[in-house]
Design a protein around this motif. Structure first.
Motif, short mmCIF file in Angstrom:
data_model
loop_
_atom_site.label_atom_id
_atom_site.label_comp_id
_atom_site.label_asym_id
_atom_site.label_seq_id
_atom_site.Cartn_x
_atom_site.Cartn_y
_atom_site.Cartn_z
N GLY A 62 0.75 -1.25 0.00
CA GLY A 62 0.00 0.00 0.00
C GLY A 62 0.78 1.29 0.00
N PHE A 63 2.11 1.27 0.02
CA PHE A 63 2.82 2.54 0.02
C PHE A 63 3.17 2.97 -1.40
N ASN A 64 3.73 4.18 -1.50
CA ASN A 64 4.05 4.79 -2.81
C ASN A 64 2.81 4.91 -3.69
N ASP A 65 1.70 5.27 -3.07
CA ASP A 65 0.49 5.61 -3.81
C ASP A 65 0.54 7.11 -4.07
N TRP A 66 0.92 7.48 -5.28
CA TRP A 66 1.16 8.89 -5.59
C TRP A 66 -0.12 9.71 -5.71
N SER A 67 -1.26 9.04 -5.61
CA SER A 67 -2.53 9.76 -5.59
C SER A 67 -3.01 10.04 -4.17
N CYS A 68 -2.29 9.53 -3.17
CA CYS A 68 -2.69 9.71 -1.78
C CYS A 68 -2.58 11.17 -1.36
N LYS A 69 -3.60 11.65 -0.67
CA LYS A 69 -3.59 13.02 -0.16
C LYS A 69 -3.69 12.99 1.37
N PRO A 70 -2.77 13.64 2.05
CA PRO A 70 -2.80 13.66 3.51
C PRO A 70 -4.11 14.21 4.04
N SER A 71 -4.60 13.63 5.13
CA SER A 71 -5.84 14.05 5.76
C SER A 71 -5.56 15.02 6.89
N SER A 72 -6.62 15.59 7.44
CA SER A 72 -6.45 16.49 8.58
C SER A 72 -5.91 15.74 9.79
N ALA A 73 -6.25 14.44 9.90
CA ALA A 73 -5.76 13.63 11.01
C ALA A 73 -4.29 13.24 10.82
N HIS A 74 -3.85 13.16 9.56
CA HIS A 74 -2.47 12.79 9.25
C HIS A 74 -1.94 13.75 8.18
N PRO A 75 -1.64 14.98 8.57
CA PRO A 75 -1.28 16.00 7.58
C PRO A 75 0.10 15.83 6.95
N ARG A 76 0.94 15.00 7.55
CA ARG A 76 2.29 14.80 7.02
C ARG A 76 2.43 13.40 6.41
N ALA A 77 2.88 13.34 5.18
CA ALA A 77 3.24 12.05 4.61
C ALA A 77 4.48 11.52 5.32
N ILE A 78 4.64 10.20 5.33
CA ILE A 78 5.82 9.57 5.95
C ILE A 78 6.69 8.96 4.86
N ILE A 79 7.97 9.29 4.89
CA ILE A 79 8.94 8.68 3.97
C ILE A 79 9.78 7.69 4.75
N LEU A 80 9.81 6.45 4.29
CA LEU A 80 10.55 5.38 4.94
C LEU A 80 11.95 5.28 4.33
N VAL A 81 12.97 5.22 5.20
CA VAL A 81 14.36 5.19 4.74
C VAL A 81 15.01 3.91 5.28
N HIS A 82 15.32 2.99 4.38
CA HIS A 82 15.80 1.66 4.76
C HIS A 82 17.23 1.66 5.28
N ALA A 142 5.65 17.55 -3.76
CA ALA A 142 4.89 17.99 -4.93
C ALA A 142 3.64 17.15 -5.11
N ALA A 143 3.74 15.84 -4.91
CA ALA A 143 2.60 14.94 -5.12
C ALA A 143 1.51 15.17 -4.08
N THR A 144 1.92 15.48 -2.86
CA THR A 144 0.94 15.65 -1.77
C THR A 144 0.54 17.10 -1.56
N ASN A 145 1.19 18.01 -2.30
CA ASN A 145 0.90 19.44 -2.20
C ASN A 145 1.04 19.93 -0.75
N THR A 146 2.13 19.52 -0.12
CA THR A 146 2.42 19.92 1.26
C THR A 146 3.80 20.56 1.32
N THR A 147 4.13 21.14 2.47
CA THR A 147 5.41 21.82 2.62
C THR A 147 6.41 21.04 3.46
N LYS A 148 5.91 20.05 4.22
CA LYS A 148 6.80 19.25 5.05
C LYS A 148 6.34 17.79 5.08
N VAL A 149 7.29 16.88 5.32
CA VAL A 149 6.99 15.47 5.50
C VAL A 149 7.66 14.99 6.77
#
Length: 315
Positions: A62-82, A142-149
């Motif tokens: 379920g990750f890397n869904d580039w159509s996903c838009k952050p919600s008010s409950a989860h305003p920041r996308a999470i980037i996983l770094v292996h 850019a994909a999530t139209n946000t300023t921070k992750v």
């Protein structure tokens, strides 16, 4: 011993995935063969169909869904770094789908690959990995139209992003940075490095490993990379940090070298055994540890239960 623990952790991860897939099946696990009803003839209530869809969603990565838009409950996308010798998929088989199921937009990159070495990543110099992370962060913003992750890292994923934060302008784009199996001041690899040095084999081994792992010797406590990274402080202003270490970590030694030292009010250093004294997860097992997962989830989402203890293994 390390190989055994790694295989054990992999088995736990596979068992977790398998149990999820079994749960996702609409056929009861204990159904007798004689009672089997072909798919085309089964009838389900709307509630059963809805529950089945939720389980399927949870059991998919379920990750890397580039159509996903952050919600008010989860305003920041999470980037996983292996971590080292992992990639954007295998490091996150346990955590990624669970973060998605809890409502986050989740993304993961593979960085630091070397030519001719498939699947294994994090091998290039961490400075180069940080450049790749920088480009990926910009893509997610850019994909999530946000300023921070937010960032979530494991092992090398706790160390390389700090270069991005300090030297590549990442501090203005990252809100929270959580990491487990954390490395802040290098590792002796359970005393292996001092042992090789005492035998006069350090340079020989380095000459063999360097061509296939440019980042490996950057992990050593006195490496130039770590000296530059920690000079003047190990954090940057404005970013919140939560670094989780384990007393039983056999890769990061001593385990305290994974703790940040800055007297920064935005830093949380957590020893896993302070959350649950009987949690013996070492370096690899932390990837599939529900207590670690819930601690991270609570950090990113203040609406989640903030008391993390041994009972968190059940949720």
């Amino acid at each position: 011993m390390y190989v055994y623990k790694t295989l054990f952790a992999a088995a736990v991860a596979l068992a977790t995935i398998a149990s999820t897939l079994v749960e996702a099946s609409p056929i009861p696990a204990n159904a007798a063969v004689s009672n089997y009803v072909p798919v085309t003839k089964r009838m389900y209530t709307a509630e059963q169909v809805d529950q089945h869809e939720k389980i399927l969603k949870r059991s998919s990565v379920g990750f890397n869904d580039w159509s996903c838009k952050p919600s008010s409950a989860h305003p920041r996308a999470i980037i996983l770094v292996h971590g080292l010798i992992a990639n954007n998929w295998d490091n996150w088989l346990y955590m990624a789908p669970r973060l998605v199921a809890r409502g986050y937009c989740v993304y993961s990159l593979t960085y630091g690959q070397l030519p001719g070495i498939p699947l294994l990543a994090g091998l290039d110099k961490m400075e180069n990995g940080a450049v790749q992370l920088s480009a990926f962060v910009d893509k997610v913003l850019a994909a999530t139209n946000t300023t921070k992750v937010n960032l979530l890292g494991h092992s090398e994923g706790s160390l390389m992003p700090r270069y991005y934060l300090k030297y590549l302008g990442g501090s203005s784009k990252i809100d929270k940075f959580a990491a487990f199996g954390a490395i802040a001041y290098g590792t002796t690899l359970s005393g292996l490095v001092p042992f090789l040095t005492s035998l006069g084999l350090y340079d020989t081994i380095k000459g063999i490993i360097d061509p296939v792992c440019l980042s490996c010797f950057q992990f050593l406590p006195n490496s130039q990379f770590l000296q530059d990274l920690n000079a003047g402080g190990d954090t940057v202003p404005g970013v919140q940090y939560k670094f989780i270490v384990s007393k039983t970590d056999e890769v990061v030694t001593p385990y305290t070298s994974g703790l940040l030292k800055d007297k920064n009010p935005l830093v949380q250093n957590v020893v896993l055994q302070s959350l649950c004294p009987v949690d013996l997860s070492e370096h690899v097992a932390q990837m599939v540890d529900p207590i670690v997962f819930n601690a991270v989830d609570a950090y990113f989402n203040p609406a989640r239960p903030q008391t993390i203890n041994c009972l968190s293994a059940m949720t």
